[in-house]
Scaffold this motif. Structure first.
Motif, PDB file in Angstrom:
ATOM      1  N   ARG A 198       0.742  -1.264  -0.073  1.00  0.00           N
ATOM      2  CA  ARG A 198      -0.061  -0.005   0.015  1.00  0.00           C
ATOM      3  C   ARG A 198       0.959   1.086   0.062  1.00  0.00           C
ATOM      4  NH1 ARG A 198      -2.905   0.706   5.880  1.00  0.00           N
ATOM      5  NH2 ARG A 198      -1.088   0.552   7.125  1.00  0.00           N
ATOM      6  N   ASN A 199       0.404   2.277  -0.617  1.00  0.00           N
ATOM      7  CA  ASN A 199       1.316   3.454  -1.044  1.00  0.00           C
ATOM      8  C   ASN A 199       0.821   4.357  -0.241  1.00  0.00           C
ATOM      9  OD1 ASN A 199       2.742   5.355  -2.156  1.00  0.00           O
ATOM     10  ND2 ASN A 199       1.372   5.355  -4.186  1.00  0.00           N
ATOM     11  N   PRO A 200       1.913   4.974   0.796  1.00  0.00           N
ATOM     12  CA  PRO A 200       1.978   6.070   1.573  1.00  0.00           C
ATOM     13  C   PRO A 200       1.401   7.555   0.980  1.00  0.00           C
ATOM     14  CG  PRO A 200       3.778   4.803   2.244  1.00  0.00           C
ATOM     15  CD  PRO A 200       3.318   4.406   0.659  1.00  0.00           C
ATOM     16  N   PHE A 201       1.792   7.468  -0.454  1.00  0.00           N
ATOM     17  CA  PHE A 201       1.500   8.874  -0.994  1.00  0.00           C
ATOM     18  C   PHE A 201       0.168   9.131  -1.096  1.00  0.00           C
ATOM     19  CE2 PHE A 201      -0.070  10.852  -5.106  1.00  0.00           C
ATOM     20  CZ  PHE A 201       0.780  12.076  -4.989  1.00  0.00           C
ATOM     21  N   TRP A 202      -0.827   8.260  -0.667  1.00  0.00           N
ATOM     22  CA  TRP A 202      -2.256   8.729  -0.618  1.00  0.00           C
ATOM     23  C   TRP A 202      -2.858   9.132   0.618  1.00  0.00           C
ATOM     24  CZ3 TRP A 202      -3.341   9.669  -5.196  1.00  0.00           C
ATOM     25  CH2 TRP A 202      -2.890   9.071  -6.368  1.00  0.00           C
ATOM     26  N   ASP A 203      -1.499   8.985   1.691  1.00  0.00           N
ATOM     27  CA  ASP A 203      -2.022   9.732   2.814  1.00  0.00           C
ATOM     28  C   ASP A 203      -1.404  10.916   3.051  1.00  0.00           C
ATOM     29  OD1 ASP A 203      -1.703  10.410   5.689  1.00  0.00           O
ATOM     30  OD2 ASP A 203      -2.051   8.244   6.142  1.00  0.00           O
ATOM     31  N   ALA A 204      -2.256  12.190   3.130  1.00  0.00           N
ATOM     32  CA  ALA A 204      -1.739  13.330   3.157  1.00  0.00           C
ATOM     33  C   ALA A 204      -0.616  13.556   4.144  1.00  0.00           C
ATOM     34  CB  ALA A 204      -2.879  14.348   3.371  1.00  0.00           C
ATOM     35  N   THR A 205      -0.766  12.897   5.235  1.00  0.00           N
ATOM     36  CA  THR A 205       0.271  13.106   6.569  1.00  0.00           C
ATOM     37  C   THR A 205       1.402  12.525   6.075  1.00  0.00           C
ATOM     38  OG1 THR A 205      -0.704  11.141   7.825  1.00  0.00           O
ATOM     39  CG2 THR A 205      -1.943  13.367   7.956  1.00  0.00           C
ATOM     40  N   LEU A 206       1.708  11.648   5.155  1.00  0.00           N
ATOM     41  CA  LEU A 206       2.653  10.981   4.925  1.00  0.00           C
ATOM     42  C   LEU A 206       3.557  11.352   3.588  1.00  0.00           C
ATOM     43  CD1 LEU A 206       1.671   7.290   6.061  1.00  0.00           C
ATOM     44  CD2 LEU A 206       2.854   8.923   7.364  1.00  0.00           C
ATOM     45  N   ARG A 207       2.753  11.955   2.803  1.00  0.00           N
ATOM     46  CA  ARG A 207       2.927  12.189   1.205  1.00  0.00           C
ATOM     47  C   ARG A 207       4.358  12.814   1.447  1.00  0.00           C
ATOM     48  NH1 ARG A 207      -1.694  14.566  -1.973  1.00  0.00           N
ATOM     49  NH2 ARG A 207      -2.345  12.591  -1.322  1.00  0.00           N
ATOM     50  N   ALA A 208       4.931  13.943   1.895  1.00  0.00           N
ATOM     51  CA  ALA A 208       5.847  14.425   1.900  1.00  0.00           C
ATOM     52  C   ALA A 208       7.133  13.773   2.707  1.00  0.00           C
ATOM     53  CB  ALA A 208       6.000  15.910   2.900  1.00  0.00           C
ATOM     54  N   GLY A 209       6.899  12.762   3.197  1.00  0.00           N
ATOM     55  CA  GLY A 209       8.031  11.888   3.864  1.00  0.00           C
ATOM     56  C   GLY A 209       8.585  11.054   2.775  1.00  0.00           C
ATOM     57  N   ASP A 215       7.513   7.074  10.405  1.00  0.00           N
ATOM     58  CA  ASP A 215       6.019   7.074  10.342  1.00  0.00           C
ATOM     59  C   ASP A 215       5.646   6.360   8.878  1.00  0.00           C
ATOM     60  OD1 ASP A 215       6.919   9.228   9.003  1.00  0.00           O
ATOM     61  OD2 ASP A 215       5.171  10.594   9.532  1.00  0.00           O
ATOM     62  N   VAL A 216       6.217   6.454   7.873  1.00  0.00           N
ATOM     63  CA  VAL A 216       6.020   5.957   6.466  1.00  0.00           C
ATOM     64  C   VAL A 216       6.702   4.324   6.579  1.00  0.00           C
ATOM     65  CG1 VAL A 216       6.891   6.031   4.041  1.00  0.00           C
ATOM     66  CG2 VAL A 216       6.554   8.249   5.276  1.00  0.00           C
ATOM     67  N   SER A 217       7.464   4.124   7.272  1.00  0.00           N
ATOM     68  CA  SER A 217       7.925   2.782   7.023  1.00  0.00           C
ATOM     69  C   SER A 217       6.821   1.825   7.975  1.00  0.00           C
ATOM     70  CB  SER A 217       9.187   2.614   8.019  1.00  0.00           C
ATOM     71  OG  SER A 217      10.171   3.064   7.255  1.00  0.00           O
ATOM     72  N   ALA A 218       6.396   2.622   9.163  1.00  0.00           N
ATOM     73  CA  ALA A 218       5.054   1.902   9.970  1.00  0.00           C
ATOM     74  C   ALA A 218       4.078   1.634   8.794  1.00  0.00           C
ATOM     75  CB  ALA A 218       4.837   2.704  11.160  1.00  0.00           C
ATOM     76  N   PRO A 295       7.928  20.814  -3.769  1.00  0.00           N
ATOM     77  CA  PRO A 295       6.490  20.337  -4.312  1.00  0.00           C
ATOM     78  C   PRO A 295       6.409  19.844  -5.653  1.00  0.00           C
ATOM     79  CG  PRO A 295       6.482  22.561  -2.937  1.00  0.00           C
ATOM     80  CD  PRO A 295       8.070  22.303  -3.299  1.00  0.00           C
ATOM     81  N   ASP A 296       7.272  20.279  -6.469  1.00  0.00           N
ATOM     82  CA  ASP A 296       7.173  19.943  -7.908  1.00  0.00           C
ATOM     83  C   ASP A 296       8.063  18.464  -8.119  1.00  0.00           C
ATOM     84  OD1 ASP A 296       9.693  21.965  -9.616  1.00  0.00           O
ATOM     85  OD2 ASP A 296       9.962  20.698  -7.644  1.00  0.00           O
ATOM     86  N   ALA A 297       8.815  18.198  -6.998  1.00  0.00           N
ATOM     87  CA  ALA A 297       9.651  16.951  -7.039  1.00  0.00           C
ATOM     88  C   ALA A 297       8.855  15.688  -6.197  1.00  0.00           C
ATOM     89  CB  ALA A 297      10.929  16.987  -6.507  1.00  0.00           C
ATOM     90  N   ARG A 298       7.404  15.824  -5.989  1.00  0.00           N
ATOM     91  CA  ARG A 298       7.178  14.684  -5.211  1.00  0.00           C
ATOM     92  C   ARG A 298       6.248  13.606  -5.961  1.00  0.00           C
ATOM     93  NH1 ARG A 298       4.169  18.561  -0.628  1.00  0.00           N
ATOM     94  NH2 ARG A 298       6.023  19.291   0.251  1.00  0.00           N
ATOM     95  N   GLU A 299       6.329  12.542  -5.459  1.00  0.00           N
ATOM     96  CA  GLU A 299       5.639  11.397  -6.328  1.00  0.00           C
ATOM     97  C   GLU A 299       4.070  11.898  -6.694  1.00  0.00           C
ATOM     98  OE1 GLU A 299       4.449   6.761  -5.780  1.00  0.00           O
ATOM     99  OE2 GLU A 299       5.121   7.849  -3.828  1.00  0.00           O
ATOM    100  N   GLY A 300       4.030  11.673  -8.050  1.00  0.00           N
ATOM    101  CA  GLY A 300       2.870  11.908  -8.521  1.00  0.00           C
ATOM    102  C   GLY A 300       2.594  13.388  -9.151  1.00  0.00           C
TER     103      GLY A 300
END
Length: 314
Positions: A198-209, A215-218, A295-300
């Protein structure tokens, strides 16, 4: 200075596979020298190891054929006998042979000229060389006829016969993460897709990590498929990596990919690297597409083509 534990003179007919043998022995950890005049052997044996060479003495393979300066089969045999008698040195001869027809076909296929028949048919040079090498063939400790042997087959035969003499050096192992959006790593030997997690990108609190964050690893570890998949991937790598070494591979790259190369693949590369260390390997961990926090380098992001910041650590 200590002497090599073993000296192997690799000789035989041109086109019979001497170069392949020397390269294979070198991959197995031997020191290999090609076309060294035997008059320089004493100087070679008394020379200090090359910079970066292993601390322990390695067995020495010396390639000699009819092109060697001052070639004299009888003198070579006397030199080998002298090594054996005066220093008790383990010195042997490996002779590579093949039928005249096969050798002529090989020269024709590669468009190479026979070294003893630069302006004549290859068959003339083969016959002359065969006569010159009769004393070495008769005295050989190991004789390999490559008439029906492929290059890969010859390599396998040499590994089986001489691989136990020197332990092949461990390949340089790299475990890397990458983004499928940026394409597969060109140097990857094994590519494993971890987009099933499952992809942490879709959790707004984890997206920037990143996958290095706790927390992303967990979040990734909590996936019900995670534990079983990691255990099976580890078992696969522990099984395969020694076989790459035995095949003489110098570099092995294991690549884990996810969508953006920031979360899942980074986490898996980091943690699989730790598992491999505990299993006795020494991987370098690299992250090809671990981009920074712009911001312009993040996943998605639509700016996925921007240059990535590559992170590497031992």
């Amino acid at each position: 200075m200590s002497q090599p534990p073993r000296i192997l003179l690799v000789t035989g007919l041109s086109g019979a596979g001497r170069t392949t043998v020397l390269k294979t022995l070198e991959d197995l950890g031997w020191e290999a020298v090609d076309n060294l005049p035997l008059g320089l052997l004493d100087r070679l044996l008394s020379s200090p190891p090359a910079q970066g060479a292993p601390d322990t003495e390695r067995p020495l393979a010396i390639g000699i054929d009819s092109r060697t300066r001052g070639f004299d089969a009888d003198m070579i045999l006397r030199r080998i006998a002298g090594l054996r008698s005066t220093s008790g040195q383990v010195a042997e001869i490996l002779f590579l042979d093949a039928s005249d027809a096969v050798l002529a076909t090989r020269f024709s296929a590669t468009r190479r000229r026979h070294p003893l028949a630069l302006d004549r048919a290859a068959e003339v040079g083969i016959a002359l060389e065969r006569t010159m090498l009769i004393p070495l063939r008769n005295a050989a400790d190991h004789l390999i006829d490559t008439s029906t042997t492929t290059s890969n087959g010859l390599q396998a035969e040499i590994r089986a016969a001489f691989g136990a003499i020197a332990v092949a050096p461990e390949p340089t192992l790299t475990v890397t993460s990458f983004s499928y959006k940026r394409g597969l790593p060109r140097d990857a030997d094994l590519v494993l897709d971890v987009r099933f997690l499952r992809n942490p990108f879709w959790d707004a609190t984890l997206r920037a990590g990143t996958g290095r964050d706790v927390d992303v690893s967990a979040y990734i570890v909590a996936d019900e498929a995670y534990a079983s998949a990691m255990a099976q991937i580890e078992q696969l790598l522990v099984t395969l990596l020694p076989r790459y070494r035995n095949e003489g591979k110098s570099y092995v790259t294991v690549a884990f990919g996810c969508t953006g190369g920031r979360h899942r693949s980074v986490h898996v590369a980091e943690h699989m690297g730790e598992r491999l260390r505990k299993a006795g390997f020494s991987p370098t961990i690299a992250h090809r597409d671990l981009v920074d926090h712009r911001p312009d380098a993040r996943e998605g992001s639509p700016s996925e083509g921007k240059d990535a910041v590559v992170a590497v650590r031992k």
